[in-house]
Design a protein around this motif. Structure first.
Motif, PDB file in Angstrom:
ATOM      1  N   THR A   1      -8.101  -0.742  -9.693  1.00 49.86           N
ATOM      2  CA  THR A   1      -7.356   0.517  -9.799  1.00 49.86           C
ATOM      3  C   THR A   1      -5.897   0.253 -10.144  1.00 49.86           C
ATOM      4  O   THR A   1      -5.332   0.853 -11.074  1.00 49.86           O
ATOM      5  N   GLU A   2      -5.250  -0.646  -9.392  1.00 43.38           N
ATOM      6  CA  GLU A   2      -3.854  -0.990  -9.659  1.00 43.38           C
ATOM      7  C   GLU A   2      -3.723  -1.732 -10.988  1.00 43.38           C
ATOM      8  O   GLU A   2      -2.744  -1.560 -11.714  1.00 43.38           O
TER       9      GLU A   2
ATOM     10  N   SER B   1       0.807  -1.218   0.000  1.00 44.28           N
ATOM     11  CA  SER B   1       0.000   0.000   0.000  1.00 44.28           C
ATOM     12  C   SER B   1       0.838   1.266   0.000  1.00 44.28           C
ATOM     13  O   SER B   1       0.340   2.346  -0.332  1.00 44.28           O
ATOM     14  N   ASP B   2       2.106   1.155   0.344  1.00 38.77           N
ATOM     15  CA  ASP B   2       2.975   2.342   0.395  1.00 38.77           C
ATOM     16  C   ASP B   2       3.725   2.590  -0.905  1.00 38.77           C
ATOM     17  O   ASP B   2       4.326   3.658  -1.074  1.00 38.77           O
ATOM     18  N   ASN B   3       3.753   1.613  -1.823  1.00 34.44           N
ATOM     19  CA  ASN B   3       4.535   1.813  -3.049  1.00 34.44           C
ATOM     20  C   ASN B   3       3.801   1.301  -4.280  1.00 34.44           C
ATOM     21  O   ASN B   3       4.357   0.555  -5.095  1.00 34.44           O
ATOM     22  N   LYS B   4       2.552   1.692  -4.432  1.00 32.63           N
ATOM     23  CA  LYS B   4       1.766   1.198  -5.561  1.00 32.63           C
ATOM     24  C   LYS B   4       1.449   2.275  -6.590  1.00 32.63           C
ATOM     25  O   LYS B   4       0.608   2.064  -7.474  1.00 32.63           O
ATOM     26  N   SER B   5       2.097   3.422  -6.499  1.00 36.21           N
ATOM     27  CA  SER B   5       1.831   4.490  -7.461  1.00 36.21           C
ATOM     28  C   SER B   5       2.464   4.217  -8.819  1.00 36.21           C
ATOM     29  O   SER B   5       2.023   4.740  -9.839  1.00 36.21           O
ATOM     30  N   ASP B   6       3.519   3.386  -8.840  1.00 38.26           N
ATOM     31  CA  ASP B   6       4.180   3.036 -10.095  1.00 38.26           C
ATOM     32  C   ASP B   6       4.530   1.545 -10.043  1.00 38.26           C
ATOM     33  O   ASP B   6       5.406   1.134  -9.285  1.00 38.26           O
ATOM     34  N   LEU B   7       3.836   0.763 -10.852  1.00 33.67           N
ATOM     35  CA  LEU B   7       4.027  -0.693 -10.847  1.00 33.67           C
ATOM     36  C   LEU B   7       4.753  -1.178 -12.096  1.00 33.67           C
ATOM     37  O   LEU B   7       4.729  -2.366 -12.412  1.00 33.67           O
ATOM     38  N   SER B   8       5.415  -0.258 -12.785  1.00 34.67           N
ATOM     39  CA  SER B   8       6.106  -0.630 -14.030  1.00 34.67           C
ATOM     40  C   SER B   8       7.298  -1.541 -13.758  1.00 34.67           C
ATOM     41  O   SER B   8       7.629  -2.401 -14.579  1.00 34.67           O
ATOM     42  N   THR B   9       7.961  -1.367 -12.597  1.00 35.02           N
ATOM     43  CA  THR B   9       9.110  -2.216 -12.278  1.00 35.02           C
ATOM     44  C   THR B   9       8.699  -3.676 -12.191  1.00 35.02           C
ATOM     45  O   THR B   9       9.376  -4.571 -12.743  1.00 35.02           O
TER      46      THR B   9
END
Length: 395
Positions: free
Chosen positions: A246-247, A218-226
Protein backbone atom coordinates in the motif's frame (compact mmCIF):
# COMPACT_ATOMS: atom_id res chain seq x y z
CA UNK A 1 6.13 -44.73 9.92
CA UNK A 2 9.08 -44.73 7.52
CA UNK A 3 9.83 -41.21 6.26
CA UNK A 4 10.00 -42.40 2.64
CA UNK A 5 6.50 -43.86 2.90
CA UNK A 6 5.19 -40.65 4.43
CA UNK A 7 6.85 -38.62 1.66
CA UNK A 8 5.29 -40.84 -0.98
CA UNK A 9 1.84 -40.44 0.54
CA UNK A 10 2.34 -36.69 0.70
CA UNK A 11 3.38 -36.51 -2.94
CA UNK A 12 0.43 -38.65 -3.97
CA UNK A 13 -1.97 -36.45 -2.04
CA UNK A 14 -0.61 -33.30 -3.64
CA UNK A 15 -0.69 -34.75 -7.16
CA UNK A 16 -4.19 -36.16 -6.80
CA UNK A 17 -5.56 -33.01 -5.24
CA UNK A 18 -4.06 -30.65 -7.80
CA UNK A 19 -5.23 -32.75 -10.70
CA UNK A 20 -8.78 -32.99 -9.41
CA UNK A 21 -9.30 -29.51 -7.99
CA UNK A 22 -11.86 -27.12 -9.38
CA UNK A 23 -14.40 -26.21 -6.73
CA UNK A 24 -13.98 -23.49 -4.14
CA UNK A 25 -13.39 -24.21 -0.50
CA UNK A 26 -12.92 -26.93 2.07
CA UNK A 27 -15.55 -29.31 3.29
CA UNK A 28 -16.64 -28.52 6.80
CA UNK A 29 -15.23 -24.99 7.01
CA UNK A 30 -17.35 -21.98 7.82
CA UNK A 31 -15.23 -19.13 9.20
CA UNK A 32 -16.26 -15.57 9.93
CA UNK A 33 -16.95 -14.82 6.27
CA UNK A 34 -19.40 -17.66 5.80
CA UNK A 35 -18.86 -20.76 3.68
CA UNK A 36 -19.25 -21.86 0.11
CA UNK A 37 -18.33 -25.42 1.06
CA UNK A 38 -20.30 -28.59 1.01
CA UNK A 39 -20.98 -30.21 4.37
CA UNK A 40 -18.92 -33.25 5.32
CA UNK A 41 -18.54 -35.70 8.14
CA UNK A 42 -15.72 -34.17 10.17
CA UNK A 43 -15.67 -36.85 12.83
CA UNK A 44 -12.04 -37.62 13.52
CA UNK A 45 -10.75 -34.56 11.67
CA UNK A 46 -7.89 -32.48 13.01
CA UNK A 47 -9.12 -28.93 13.55
CA UNK A 48 -6.92 -26.23 12.04
CA UNK A 49 -7.57 -22.57 12.75
CA UNK A 50 -6.61 -19.74 10.41
CA UNK A 51 -6.36 -16.02 11.17
CA UNK A 52 -5.66 -13.13 8.83
CA UNK A 53 -6.98 -9.85 7.40
CA UNK A 54 -9.94 -10.41 5.10
CA UNK A 55 -10.83 -6.73 5.35
CA UNK A 56 -8.67 -3.64 5.73
CA UNK A 57 -5.46 -2.51 4.06
CA UNK A 58 -3.79 -5.96 4.11
CA UNK A 59 -6.82 -7.91 2.88
CA UNK A 60 -4.95 -9.01 -0.27
CA UNK A 61 -2.66 -11.05 1.98
CA UNK A 62 -5.33 -12.54 4.21
CA UNK A 63 -7.66 -13.48 1.39
CA UNK A 64 -4.86 -15.24 -0.48
CA UNK A 65 -3.91 -17.17 2.66
CA UNK A 66 -7.50 -18.19 3.40
CA UNK A 67 -8.09 -19.33 -0.17
CA UNK A 68 -4.92 -21.39 -0.32
CA UNK A 69 -5.54 -23.03 3.05
CA UNK A 70 -9.03 -23.97 1.92
CA UNK A 71 -7.69 -25.33 -1.35
CA UNK A 72 -5.03 -27.45 0.33
CA UNK A 73 -7.43 -28.88 2.89
CA UNK A 74 -9.97 -29.71 0.20
CA UNK A 75 -7.35 -31.48 -1.92
CA UNK A 76 -6.02 -33.48 1.00
CA UNK A 77 -9.45 -34.58 2.16
CA UNK A 78 -10.43 -35.66 -1.36
CA UNK A 79 -7.16 -37.48 -2.00
CA UNK A 80 -7.27 -39.32 1.31
CA UNK A 81 -10.94 -40.24 0.90
CA UNK A 82 -11.85 -38.82 4.30
CA UNK A 83 -11.84 -35.56 6.22
CA UNK A 84 -8.31 -35.41 7.56
CA UNK A 85 -8.35 -31.67 8.29
CA UNK A 86 -11.15 -29.27 9.14
CA UNK A 87 -10.48 -25.55 8.67
CA UNK A 88 -12.02 -22.50 10.32
CA UNK A 89 -10.72 -19.03 9.36
CA UNK A 90 -11.28 -15.74 11.20
CA UNK A 91 -10.77 -12.15 10.04
CA UNK A 92 -8.48 -10.01 12.23
CA UNK A 93 -8.31 -6.92 9.96
CA UNK A 94 -4.55 -6.93 10.57
CA UNK A 95 -5.11 -5.69 14.13
CA UNK A 96 -3.36 -7.41 17.09
CA UNK A 97 -6.28 -7.04 19.51
CA UNK A 98 -8.77 -8.37 16.97
CA UNK A 99 -6.37 -11.17 16.18
CA UNK A 100 -6.32 -12.28 19.81
CA UNK A 101 -10.13 -12.15 19.81
CA UNK A 102 -10.14 -14.34 16.70
CA UNK A 103 -7.73 -16.75 18.39
CA UNK A 104 -10.08 -17.09 21.37
CA UNK A 105 -13.04 -17.70 19.07
CA UNK A 106 -11.12 -20.48 17.36
CA UNK A 107 -10.23 -22.01 20.71
CA UNK A 108 -13.94 -22.07 21.55
CA UNK A 109 -14.50 -23.87 18.23
CA UNK A 110 -11.99 -26.53 19.27
CA UNK A 111 -8.88 -25.51 17.32
CA UNK A 112 -6.00 -27.97 17.77
CA UNK A 113 -3.36 -26.07 15.77
CA UNK A 114 -3.10 -22.68 14.11
CA UNK A 115 -1.91 -21.80 10.60
CA UNK A 116 -1.56 -18.04 10.98
CA UNK A 117 -1.79 -15.21 11.66
CA UNK A 118 -0.75 -13.52 8.44
CA UNK A 119 0.93 -10.26 9.48
CA UNK A 120 3.64 -9.57 12.04
CA UNK A 121 2.11 -7.60 14.92
CA UNK A 122 -0.99 -9.83 15.18
CA UNK A 123 1.30 -12.86 15.07
CA UNK A 124 3.39 -11.55 17.97
CA UNK A 125 0.25 -10.96 20.03
CA UNK A 126 -1.31 -14.32 19.17
CA UNK A 127 2.01 -16.13 19.52
CA UNK A 128 2.15 -15.11 23.17
CA UNK A 129 -1.33 -16.54 23.72
CA UNK A 130 -0.48 -19.75 21.87
CA UNK A 131 2.69 -20.14 23.95
CA UNK A 132 0.67 -19.87 27.15
CA UNK A 133 -1.72 -22.51 25.84
CA UNK A 134 1.04 -24.71 24.37
CA UNK A 135 -0.82 -24.70 21.03
CA UNK A 136 1.17 -25.26 17.84
CA UNK A 137 1.34 -22.23 15.54
CA UNK A 138 2.76 -22.15 12.00
CA UNK A 139 2.57 -18.73 10.36
CA UNK A 140 2.67 -18.57 6.56
CA UNK A 141 3.92 -15.00 6.30
CA UNK A 142 4.78 -13.22 9.57
CA UNK A 143 8.53 -13.06 9.06
CA UNK A 144 9.84 -11.04 12.02
CA UNK A 145 12.13 -12.82 14.46
CA UNK A 146 9.92 -11.47 17.25
CA UNK A 147 7.17 -13.85 16.10
CA UNK A 148 9.08 -17.06 16.79
CA UNK A 149 10.60 -15.56 19.93
CA UNK A 150 7.17 -15.75 21.58
CA UNK A 151 7.59 -19.47 22.28
CA UNK A 152 9.07 -22.80 21.19
CA UNK A 153 5.65 -23.74 19.81
CA UNK A 154 5.73 -21.05 17.09
CA UNK A 155 7.17 -21.78 13.64
CA UNK A 156 7.46 -19.87 10.34
CA UNK A 157 7.25 -21.17 6.79
CA UNK A 158 8.25 -17.78 5.37
CA UNK A 159 11.90 -16.80 5.46
CA UNK A 160 12.78 -14.39 8.25
CA UNK A 161 13.25 -10.63 8.05
CA UNK A 162 17.04 -10.87 8.55
CA UNK A 163 17.16 -13.36 5.69
CA UNK A 164 15.32 -10.92 3.44
CA UNK A 165 17.51 -7.96 4.39
CA UNK A 166 20.74 -9.84 3.84
CA UNK A 167 19.54 -11.51 0.65
CA UNK A 168 18.36 -8.19 -0.82
CA UNK A 169 21.74 -6.51 -0.25
CA UNK A 170 23.53 -9.54 -1.67
CA UNK A 171 21.36 -9.64 -4.78
CA UNK A 172 21.74 -5.91 -5.47
CA UNK A 173 25.52 -6.10 -5.07
CA UNK A 174 26.09 -9.36 -6.93
CA UNK A 175 24.02 -8.21 -9.91
CA UNK A 176 25.54 -4.70 -9.97
CA UNK A 177 22.12 -3.06 -9.81
CA UNK A 178 23.45 0.08 -8.12
CA UNK A 179 26.03 1.34 -5.67
CA UNK A 180 24.16 4.37 -4.29
CA UNK A 181 21.12 3.17 -2.39
CA UNK A 182 18.18 5.02 -0.86
CA UNK A 183 15.95 3.29 1.68
CA UNK A 184 12.41 4.18 2.75
CA UNK A 185 11.13 2.10 5.66
CA UNK A 186 8.50 2.05 8.40
CA UNK A 187 10.23 2.56 11.75
CA UNK A 188 7.04 1.68 13.63
CA UNK A 189 6.74 -1.74 11.99
CA UNK A 190 8.78 -4.71 13.18
CA UNK A 191 8.80 -6.30 9.75
CA UNK A 192 10.07 -3.22 7.93
CA UNK A 193 12.62 -2.03 10.48
CA UNK A 194 13.96 -5.55 11.00
CA UNK A 195 14.67 -5.97 7.30
CA UNK A 196 16.24 -2.51 7.09
CA UNK A 197 18.63 -3.17 9.99
CA UNK A 198 20.02 -6.32 8.38
CA UNK A 199 20.07 -4.77 4.92
CA UNK A 200 22.05 -1.81 6.19
CA UNK A 201 24.69 -4.03 7.82
CA UNK A 202 25.04 -6.30 4.79
CA UNK A 203 25.14 -3.34 2.38
CA UNK A 204 28.24 -2.08 4.14
CA UNK A 205 29.88 -5.48 3.85
CA UNK A 206 29.04 -5.63 0.14
CA UNK A 207 30.35 -2.15 -0.64
CA UNK A 208 26.96 -0.53 -1.20
CA UNK A 209 26.52 3.06 -0.04
CA UNK A 210 23.24 4.01 1.59
CA UNK A 211 23.02 7.69 0.64
CA UNK A 212 19.61 8.22 2.28
CA UNK A 213 17.70 6.21 4.89
CA UNK A 214 14.30 7.79 5.36
CA UNK A 215 11.79 6.52 7.89
CA UNK A 216 8.07 7.01 8.35
CA UNK A 217 5.68 5.55 10.89
CA UNK A 218 2.05 4.56 11.20
CA UNK A 219 1.05 8.11 12.13
CA UNK A 220 2.61 9.91 9.15
CA UNK A 221 2.42 7.64 6.12
CA UNK A 222 -0.29 9.41 4.12
CA UNK A 223 2.32 11.38 2.15
CA UNK A 224 5.75 9.83 1.56
CA UNK A 225 6.95 12.29 -1.08
CA UNK A 226 9.34 13.98 1.37
CA UNK A 227 11.24 10.75 1.96
CA UNK A 228 11.34 10.10 -1.78
CA UNK A 229 12.68 13.58 -2.60
CA UNK A 230 15.48 13.10 -0.07
CA UNK A 231 16.50 9.92 -1.88
CA UNK A 232 16.43 11.80 -5.17
CA UNK A 233 18.48 14.70 -3.82
CA UNK A 234 21.06 12.25 -2.43
CA UNK A 235 21.52 10.70 -5.87
CA UNK A 236 20.10 7.26 -5.05
CA UNK A 237 20.23 5.03 -8.13
CA UNK A 238 18.08 2.39 -6.46
CA UNK A 239 15.47 2.80 -3.73
CA UNK A 240 15.04 -0.17 -1.43
CA UNK A 241 11.49 -0.49 -0.04
CA UNK A 242 11.21 -3.07 2.78
CA UNK A 243 7.55 -2.10 3.24
CA UNK A 244 4.05 -3.26 2.37
CA UNK A 245 2.45 -2.74 -1.01
CA UNK A 246 0.00 0.00 0.00
CA UNK A 247 2.74 2.47 0.99
CA UNK A 248 4.89 1.31 -1.93
CA UNK A 249 2.13 2.24 -4.38
CA UNK A 250 2.12 5.76 -2.92
CA UNK A 251 5.88 6.05 -3.41
CA UNK A 252 5.77 4.87 -7.02
CA UNK A 253 2.95 7.32 -7.74
CA UNK A 254 4.91 10.18 -6.14
CA UNK A 255 8.07 9.23 -8.07
CA UNK A 256 6.15 9.50 -11.32
CA UNK A 257 4.86 12.96 -10.39
CA UNK A 258 8.33 14.36 -9.72
CA UNK A 259 10.00 12.55 -12.63
CA UNK A 260 12.27 10.44 -10.45
CA UNK A 261 13.16 7.11 -12.11
CA UNK A 262 15.46 5.03 -9.92
CA UNK A 263 15.31 1.26 -9.76
CA UNK A 264 12.92 0.10 -7.05
CA UNK A 265 13.54 -3.07 -5.05
CA UNK A 266 11.30 -4.62 -2.38
CA UNK A 267 10.69 -7.77 -0.34
CA UNK A 268 7.74 -10.11 0.09
CA UNK A 269 5.53 -7.36 1.55
CA UNK A 270 5.52 -5.83 -1.93
CA UNK A 271 3.57 -8.79 -3.29
CA UNK A 272 0.06 -7.46 -3.87
CA UNK A 273 0.96 -4.10 -5.38
CA UNK A 274 -0.74 -5.00 -8.67
CA UNK A 275 -4.03 -5.33 -6.82
CA UNK A 276 -4.08 -1.93 -5.09
CA UNK A 277 -7.37 -0.18 -5.85
CA UNK A 278 -6.89 2.94 -7.96
CA UNK A 279 -3.16 2.38 -8.49
CA UNK A 280 -1.76 2.78 -12.02
CA UNK A 281 0.00 -0.57 -12.27
CA UNK A 282 2.09 0.62 -15.22
CA UNK A 283 4.12 2.55 -12.62
CA UNK A 284 5.26 -0.76 -11.16
CA UNK A 285 6.95 -1.90 -14.39
CA UNK A 286 10.51 -2.92 -13.61
CA UNK A 287 9.94 -3.13 -9.86
CA UNK A 288 12.05 -5.96 -8.42
CA UNK A 289 11.34 -7.91 -5.27
CA UNK A 290 12.46 -10.95 -3.36
CA UNK A 291 9.80 -13.54 -2.75
CA UNK A 292 9.58 -17.27 -2.22
CA UNK A 293 7.21 -17.90 -5.14
CA UNK A 294 6.74 -16.85 -8.75
CA UNK A 295 3.44 -17.83 -10.34
CA UNK A 296 4.94 -17.99 -13.83
CA UNK A 297 7.55 -20.60 -12.87
CA UNK A 298 7.45 -23.53 -15.27
CA UNK A 299 7.84 -26.46 -12.87
CA UNK A 300 4.88 -28.85 -12.72
CA UNK A 301 4.15 -28.27 -9.05
CA UNK A 302 3.78 -24.50 -9.48
CA UNK A 303 1.75 -24.75 -12.68
CA UNK A 304 -0.68 -27.26 -11.17
CA UNK A 305 -1.15 -25.09 -8.10
CA UNK A 306 -1.69 -21.92 -10.15
CA UNK A 307 -4.21 -23.67 -12.40
CA UNK A 308 -6.11 -25.11 -9.43
CA UNK A 309 -6.14 -21.77 -7.60
CA UNK A 310 -7.31 -19.88 -10.68
CA UNK A 311 -10.06 -22.41 -11.31
CA UNK A 312 -11.24 -22.17 -7.72
CA UNK A 313 -10.96 -18.42 -7.10
CA UNK A 314 -10.60 -16.72 -10.49
CA UNK A 315 -7.31 -15.09 -9.53
CA UNK A 316 -3.56 -15.73 -9.77
CA UNK A 317 -2.07 -16.81 -6.43
CA UNK A 318 0.62 -14.67 -4.83
CA UNK A 319 3.49 -15.66 -2.57
CA UNK A 320 1.26 -15.50 0.54
CA UNK A 321 -1.08 -18.07 -1.00
CA UNK A 322 1.83 -20.36 -1.85
CA UNK A 323 3.25 -20.14 1.68
CA UNK A 324 -0.14 -20.90 3.21
CA UNK A 325 -0.63 -23.85 0.86
CA UNK A 326 2.77 -25.19 1.92
CA UNK A 327 1.82 -24.82 5.59
CA UNK A 328 -1.09 -27.22 5.26
CA UNK A 329 0.86 -29.77 3.23
CA UNK A 330 3.82 -29.58 5.63
CA UNK A 331 1.49 -30.83 8.37
CA UNK A 332 0.06 -33.72 6.35
CA UNK A 333 2.84 -36.28 6.95
CA UNK A 334 2.27 -36.09 10.71
CA UNK A 335 -1.42 -36.87 10.27
CA UNK A 336 -0.71 -39.67 7.76
CA UNK A 337 1.87 -41.28 10.04
CA UNK A 338 -0.39 -41.04 13.10
CA UNK A 339 2.04 -38.82 14.98
CA UNK A 340 -0.92 -36.46 15.47
CA UNK A 341 -4.52 -37.61 15.66
CA UNK A 342 -7.84 -35.88 16.20
CA UNK A 343 -8.33 -37.40 19.64
CA UNK A 344 -5.24 -35.61 20.99
CA UNK A 345 -5.53 -32.39 22.94
CA UNK A 346 -4.03 -29.25 21.38
CA UNK A 347 -1.22 -29.36 23.94
CA UNK A 348 -0.43 -33.03 23.27
CA UNK A 349 -0.37 -32.32 19.55
CA UNK A 350 1.90 -29.33 20.12
CA UNK A 351 4.41 -31.38 22.11
CA UNK A 352 4.71 -33.81 19.21
CA UNK A 353 4.99 -31.16 16.51
CA UNK A 354 7.63 -29.12 18.33
CA UNK A 355 9.94 -32.11 18.00
CA UNK A 356 8.81 -33.49 14.65
CA UNK A 357 9.13 -30.17 12.80
CA UNK A 358 12.84 -29.99 13.60
CA UNK A 359 13.31 -33.50 12.15
CA UNK A 360 11.45 -32.74 8.92
CA UNK A 361 12.64 -31.95 5.41
CA UNK A 362 9.86 -30.62 3.22
CA UNK A 363 9.66 -29.89 -0.50
CA UNK A 364 6.98 -27.36 -1.33
CA UNK A 365 6.00 -24.58 -3.69
CA UNK A 366 8.15 -22.05 -1.85
CA UNK A 367 11.30 -24.08 -1.43
CA UNK A 368 12.94 -27.47 -1.75
CA UNK A 369 14.58 -29.16 1.19
CA UNK A 370 13.00 -26.83 3.75
CA UNK A 371 14.08 -27.53 7.32
CA UNK A 372 13.29 -25.93 10.68
CA UNK A 373 15.52 -25.34 13.66
CA UNK A 374 14.44 -25.36 17.29
CA UNK A 375 13.78 -21.61 17.20
CA UNK A 376 10.99 -22.17 14.67
CA UNK A 377 12.83 -20.49 11.78
CA UNK A 378 12.77 -22.12 8.35
CA UNK A 379 15.81 -22.53 6.13
CA UNK A 380 15.10 -21.82 2.47
CA UNK A 381 16.22 -19.35 -0.17
CA UNK A 382 14.26 -16.43 -1.64
CA UNK A 383 13.76 -15.87 -5.36
CA UNK A 384 14.03 -12.60 -7.27
CA UNK A 385 11.15 -11.50 -9.51
CA UNK A 386 10.41 -8.41 -11.57
CA UNK A 387 7.12 -6.90 -12.67
CA UNK A 388 7.04 -7.12 -16.44
CA UNK A 389 4.07 -6.40 -18.69
CA UNK A 390 1.81 -6.14 -15.65
CA UNK A 391 2.76 -9.52 -14.16
CA UNK A 392 5.42 -11.07 -11.96
CA UNK A 393 8.26 -12.70 -13.88
CA UNK A 394 11.21 -14.65 -12.53
CA UNK A 395 14.61 -12.99 -12.74
Amino acid sequence: MNKKIVSALLAAAMTFGLAGCGATGTSGSTGSEGSTMESADTTGAIKIGGIGPLTGSAAVYGTAVKNAEELAVKEINESMGKTVFELEFEDDEGDPEKSVNAYNQLKDWGMQMLVGPVTTNPSVAVGAEAANDNLFMLTPSASAEAVIETGDNVFQICFTDPNQGVASADYIAENNLATKIGVIYDSSDTYSSGIYDKFSAEAEVKGLTIVAAEAFNSDNKSDLSTQLIKCQDAGAELVFLPIYYTEASQILTAANKIGYEPKFFGCDGMDGILNVSGFDTSLAEGLMLLTSFAADAQDDQTQKFVAAYQAAYGDTPNQFAADAYDCIYALLPFAVSGDITADMSASEMCDVLKVKMTETTFDGLTGSGMTWDASGAVSKSPKAVVIKNGAYAAL
